[in-house]
Design a protein around this motif. Structure first.
Motif, PDB file in Angstrom:
ATOM      1  N   MET A   7      71.355  43.233 125.165  1.00  0.00           N
ATOM      2  CA  MET A   7      71.883  44.462 125.482  1.00  0.00           C
ATOM      3  C   MET A   7      70.835  45.478 126.150  1.00  0.00           C
ATOM      4  SD  MET A   7      74.939  44.506 125.258  1.00  0.00           S
ATOM      5  CE  MET A   7      75.010  42.703 125.977  1.00  0.00           C
ATOM      6  N   GLY A   8      69.743  44.942 125.977  1.00  0.00           N
ATOM      7  CA  GLY A   8      68.600  46.027 126.774  1.00  0.00           C
ATOM      8  C   GLY A   8      67.927  46.817 125.722  1.00  0.00           C
ATOM      9  N   THR A  56      67.395  42.654 131.414  1.00  0.00           N
ATOM     10  CA  THR A  56      68.616  43.211 131.041  1.00  0.00           C
ATOM     11  C   THR A  56      68.581  44.373 131.927  1.00  0.00           C
ATOM     12  OG1 THR A  56      68.926  42.276 129.120  1.00  0.00           O
ATOM     13  CG2 THR A  56      70.693  43.905 129.805  1.00  0.00           C
ATOM     14  N   MET A 103      70.628  51.542 126.538  1.00  0.00           N
ATOM     15  CA  MET A 103      69.293  51.541 127.540  1.00  0.00           C
ATOM     16  C   MET A 103      69.087  52.554 128.533  1.00  0.00           C
ATOM     17  SD  MET A 103      69.658  47.830 129.522  1.00  0.00           S
ATOM     18  CE  MET A 103      71.202  47.853 130.463  1.00  0.00           C
ATOM     19  N   ARG A 127      81.198  43.461 127.014  1.00  0.00           N
ATOM     20  CA  ARG A 127      79.835  44.154 126.572  1.00  0.00           C
ATOM     21  C   ARG A 127      78.987  43.772 127.618  1.00  0.00           C
ATOM     22  NH1 ARG A 127      77.200  41.906 121.393  1.00  0.00           N
ATOM     23  NH2 ARG A 127      76.715  40.133 122.805  1.00  0.00           N
ATOM     24  N   ALA A 128      78.579  42.635 128.203  1.00  0.00           N
ATOM     25  CA  ALA A 128      77.680  42.486 129.092  1.00  0.00           C
ATOM     26  C   ALA A 128      78.136  43.187 130.500  1.00  0.00           C
ATOM     27  CB  ALA A 128      77.756  40.723 129.547  1.00  0.00           C
ATOM     28  N   THR A 180      76.535  46.596 130.483  1.00  0.00           N
ATOM     29  CA  THR A 180      75.019  47.060 130.736  1.00  0.00           C
ATOM     30  C   THR A 180      74.887  47.381 132.259  1.00  0.00           C
ATOM     31  OG1 THR A 180      74.496  44.824 131.097  1.00  0.00           O
ATOM     32  CG2 THR A 180      74.332  45.688 129.032  1.00  0.00           C
TER      33      THR A 180
END
Lengths: 359, 282
Positions: free
Chosen positions: A216-217, B102, B131, B188-189, B192
């Motif tokens: 998720m980074g 990611t 992030m 969820r993916a 990002t």
């Protein structure tokens, strides 16, 4: 909805006012209440360490047992810097104090923060190699680190700084009960804000599944290091508070037993619950004192009850702990937090049960 | 040729003496759905893990939108042990971590669902926004940038609504039924902000009805989010229906590539799947 919010705010203000009132009442006649005051102060200080440990273990999933080491660092920094300059000759009467340190003196608050920063700095340094370890390996590594710190502080080479194995005394006490309680409350508030922020969510993600968190980074190392450093910072501050509370410290204060006591508070309160840790701290510290009557000899009708003697308290205490761990495996609070809704829900459930029983 | 998104060049992944992926070269182009298939143990998931940075490939190079994300050649004792088909050439290693990859825009799901089980559906998606948040630990703790936090929450909520998961937002992720957990993992993916989505057996454990819905769902998100999709899958109906191109892996080696029609009629693929013996062939 909004009505409930107003009710919650009102109740919280009332609770705070009541707590403040009790503290003020104790403070007003402090010589008579010194026993209660000392228990409350110690509970508040332990609560900070417990919440800091919970932030690591309960929220980030890092099982660290280095609390005593970081507390020692904070305690020594705070202690050395706050001992009045004119009393230092007395404290360091055997070995003398290092000349560069002789006139360095800080007020309590900056000294505490500096203690926290020193603990955080050490955490940052040792975090680089050991945060790659997982679960029990990390626990062993941090445990070892805490012992190294203790041995280092007590070593003869540190005599002119830490006073070696003689320890420090004449550390000025808190001027009143509000000082440690307010500092502890501010520390806990900051940690709660962090846990509920975006970073706190990242910590929880790492706890839940580190591989998924990474995908998720979330940079695992950076976030683990962050949690470790911040937790150690507050542990260091709590160590400083403990030094001021005890007024004289030596390295024996910071043995592994101290860490185990904190761990006990965290487990009893519930791993992953901040309010649980706070409640646990007051229960353990208060309970240990309350059980003291087991240590006194007791005779009923002239017959001496055999078990009541010094040390029996700890037997009872351990048995009680085992019972708690057996029946509330997830601690008092589990992973939930104290809210007024939960509290009222508890009463309502009980009422319902009673009503059901009568019908 | 359309714009290249992912390029794997002679990727070899060796564990001790076992060569799990052997000299795999493949491409995923813009807005394309590419499937990687093969019998169990063929090295498909290992190949995936070499793209997302969970493994650093023993030899080879992975690039994303023309930028190298992983490059390696056998190091240390691997130099002697190396047993890949493609002769290794010494290169300067470049290994990005999974979180960096990611951040560049590759998102993935896992073969065995890896949700944040004890957190809510909403939190699961919200974590993916962390992030790219423009805040540091101080501003986040002291709530100095409330607008940023509000933006993260708004975007996560929008995504849940788009994916029809909004009504479950306060449910604990692990309490969802299996199909929804799969959907949440994809959501969820997507949170990002990827340009390439890697799906590791998205239809595993699904019944034919659910598989059909998933097929439509994948086609839909490719359109809506302008994605390239690279997936591993065993359900041939799904693979043949939506893939633009298929790569077939067997014992770590690429044995075939092409359109679904070409693959269906490829002798080596049939042999690998049905296990036709070499003696019979002779």
């Amino acid at each position: 909805m909004s009505k409930k919010k107003i009710r919650d705010i009102l109740l919280s203000v009332l609770l705070l006012a009541a707590a403040g009132g009790i503290l003020a009442w104790l403070q007003a006649d402090s010589s008579n209440h010194s026993y209660a005051i000392s228990i409350i102060e110690r509970s508040a200080i332990y609560a900070v360490v417990a919440v800091a440990m919970n932030m690591l273990t309960g929220f980030t999933g890092l099982f660290s047992l280095g609390q005593a080491g970081f507390m020692a660092l904070g305690a020594y920094v705070t202690g050395i810097l706050t001992i009045p300059v004119e009393l230092r000759a007395n404290v360091y009467y055997l070995n003398g104090i290092a000349p560069w340190l002789e006139n360095v003196h800080l007020p309590m608050l900056p000294a505490l923060i500096l203690g926290g920063l020193v603990a955080a700095l050490f955490a940052a340094l040792i975090g680089i190699p050991i945060l790659r370890l997982k679960s029990d390996y990390l626990a062993i590594a941090t445990l070892g680190f805490a012992e190294i710190i203790r041995a280092f502080l007590a070593s003869p080479a540190m005599n002119t700084i830490t006073n070696g194995s003689f320890g420090l005394n004449n550390i000025p006490a808190f001027s009143n009960i509000f000082v440690p309680c307010v500092i502890a409350a501010v520390c806990i508030l900051l940690m709660v804000l962090l846990i509920n922020s975006s970073y706190g969510r990242a910590f929880k993600a790492i706890r839940e599944d580190d591989v998924a968190a990474e995908s998720m980074g979330i940079n695992l190392f950076r976030h683990k290091e962050l949690a470790f450093v911040i937790s150690s910072f507050f542990t260091g501050i709590a160590g400083g508070l403990l030094a001021i509370y005890m007024r004289s410290i030596d390295t024996k204060t910071f043995q592994v037993t101290l860490t185990y006591n904190i761990l006990l508070i965290v487990v009893l309160g519930g791993i992953g619950s901040v309010t649980g840790s706070i409640i646990g701290s007051f229960l353990i510290n208060g309970g240990q004192e309350w059980l003291r009557f087991f240590d006194e000899p007791l005779s009923i009708g002239g017959v001496q009850i055999p078990l009541f003697r010094t040390g029996f308290r700890m037997v009872i205490y351990s048995v009680l702990l085992m019972i708690v761990v057996l029946f509330w495996r997830r601690g008092i609070m589990g992973t939930s937090e104290f809210t007024w809704d939960n509290l009222f829900g508890l009463f309502r459930r009980k009422k319902k049960k009673q009503a059901g029983g009568e019908a | 040729m359309a714009n290249n998104v992912l390029h794997m060049e002679t990727i070899t992944m060796q564990f001790g003496g076992v060569v799990a992926v052997n000299g795999l070269t493949l491409d995923v182009n813009e807005n394309e759905i590419v499937a990687l298939i093969g019998p169990n143990g063929a090295g498909k998931t290992t190949a995936f893990n070499c793209v997302t940075g969970i493994y650093a490939p023993t030899f080879g190079e992975v690039s994303f939108h023309g930028e190298t994300i992983l490059r390696n050649s056998p190091q240390g004792k691997m130099k002697k042990l190396y047993a890949g088909d493609v002769p290794a050439v010494d290169v300067k290693p470049l290994i990005k971590t999974p979180d960096e990859i990611t951040k560049m825009g590759i998102a993935r799901t896992f073969q065995n669902i890896r949700l944040f089980g004890n957190l809510t559906v909403f939190e699961n998606v919200l974590i993916a926004k962390h992030m790219r948040a423009k805040q540091n630990v101080f501003s986040a703790t002291l709530r100095l940038n409330r607008a940023e936090e509000a933006r993260m929450r708004r975007e996560s909520m929008e995504l849940l609504e788009e994916q029809n998961l909004a009504q479950y937002k306060d449910e604990i992720a692990s309490s969802l039924p299996y199909g929804l957990q799969r959907r949440l993992e994809i959501a969820r993916a997507l949170a990002t902000g990827p340009s390439l989505l890697l799906l590791d057996e998205p239809a595993a454990g699904m019944n034919p009805q659910e598989t059909m819905e998933l097929t439509e769902f994948i086609a839909q998100i490719r359109k809506d989010y302008h994605l390239s999709v690279f997936m591993i899958e065993h359900h041939m109906d799904l693979v043949m229906e939506i893939s633009d191109r298929i790569y077939v892996l067997d014992f770590g080696r690429l044995i075939a590539q092409g359109t679904p029609d070409e693959i269906q009629n490829n002798d080596r693929v049939i042999e690998a799947y049905l296990g036709v013996s070499h003696d019979a062939e002779d």
